[in-house]
Design an enzyme around this catalytic site. Sequence first.
Site, PDB file in Angstrom:
ATOM      1  N   HIS A  10       0.827  -1.209   0.000  1.00  0.00           N
ATOM      2  CA  HIS A  10       0.000   0.000   0.000  1.00  0.00           C
ATOM      3  C   HIS A  10       0.865   1.263   0.000  1.00  0.00           C
ATOM      4  CE1 HIS A  10       0.881   0.905   4.205  1.00  0.00           C
ATOM      5  NE2 HIS A  10       0.804  -0.399   4.412  1.00  0.00           N
ATOM      6  N   ARG A  61      -6.096   0.528   3.939  1.00  0.00           N
ATOM      7  CA  ARG A  61      -4.959   1.085   3.187  1.00  0.00           C
ATOM      8  C   ARG A  61      -4.578   0.188   2.001  1.00  0.00           C
ATOM      9  NH1 ARG A  61      -3.288  -0.718   8.247  1.00  0.00           N
ATOM     10  NH2 ARG A  61      -1.291  -1.753   8.514  1.00  0.00           N
ATOM     11  N   GLU A  88      -1.423  -6.890   7.535  1.00  0.00           N
ATOM     12  CA  GLU A  88      -0.116  -6.562   8.106  1.00  0.00           C
ATOM     13  C   GLU A  88       0.127  -7.449   9.326  1.00  0.00           C
ATOM     14  OE1 GLU A  88       2.851  -6.009   8.193  1.00  0.00           O
ATOM     15  OE2 GLU A  88       2.987  -3.868   7.678  1.00  0.00           O
ATOM     16  N   HIS A 183       0.807  -5.578   2.533  1.00  0.00           N
ATOM     17  CA  HIS A 183       1.506  -4.767   3.543  1.00  0.00           C
ATOM     18  C   HIS A 183       2.992  -5.118   3.621  1.00  0.00           C
ATOM     19  CE1 HIS A 183      -2.447  -3.555   5.155  1.00  0.00           C
ATOM     20  NE2 HIS A 183      -2.792  -4.713   4.637  1.00  0.00           N
TER      21      HIS A 183
END
Length: 249
Positions: A10, A61, A88, A183
Amino acid sequence: MTSKLILLRHGESEWNAKNLFTGWVDVDLNDKGRAEAQHGGELLASEQLLPDVVHTSVLRRAIHTAELALNAADRHWIPVKRHWRLNERHYGALQGKDKAAIREEYGEDQFMTWRRSYDTPPPEQDIDNEFSQYHDPRYADLPSEVRPRTECLKDVVARMLPYWYDQILPDLLAGRTVLVAAHGNSLRALVKHLDGISDEEIAGLNIPTGVPLVYEIDADGKPENPGGRYLDPEAAAASIEAVKNQGKK
Ligand SMILES: O=C(O)[C@@H](CO)OP(=O)(O)O
């Protein structure tokens, strides 16, 4: 036959810019991050790398990065699959904390052990902490023992790989061009697997924000081009350096 796998971290988030440990906290992109995502999509379009399917985490995100990039490549209409296994790394009790303050309080060694060691997770997060996702409805179907309270990279590899084998690889083996918008640490876990990077060496690998990394995946699920290819090597190098230096004042 090979298929194209495009990995896209992202764009810069509001908390990346503030130097805060983020993990599973659902922070959005900032203006720079939105521009990075759009630029990532423009790079895909200019190289005619047009995804047939996109896999994202369940964090905004990554979701917004995928939408902006695909919109820029005129591929906003392709099927989307989202899964928490691409999230993440859960940063435990560090979520919401300032990286520079943690480095100052605990010292460089402990800070880097928590950030980049393969198998030492940060302290567990209390489930009622303001930055906990334990009660978040999007994880309601997960048995409580699977809902993380902290994770090291080894834990991320273990929970990400079933998704790779069950969802992403079958798309590649069917000949699709696959975009994975995820991520820093879930992509480090995937790159570690693809490139066979050792537990020690992975500590030195950082993923830049918003720059597509392209692998050619063969029929055995292995990269024909180990290490992959960044579509904008200069931007990738600058962003890798910035990620590496997070926490330094
Ligand atoms: O805070 C986080 O969740 C991650 C990614 O932004 O940070 P780091 O690079 O320190 O692992």
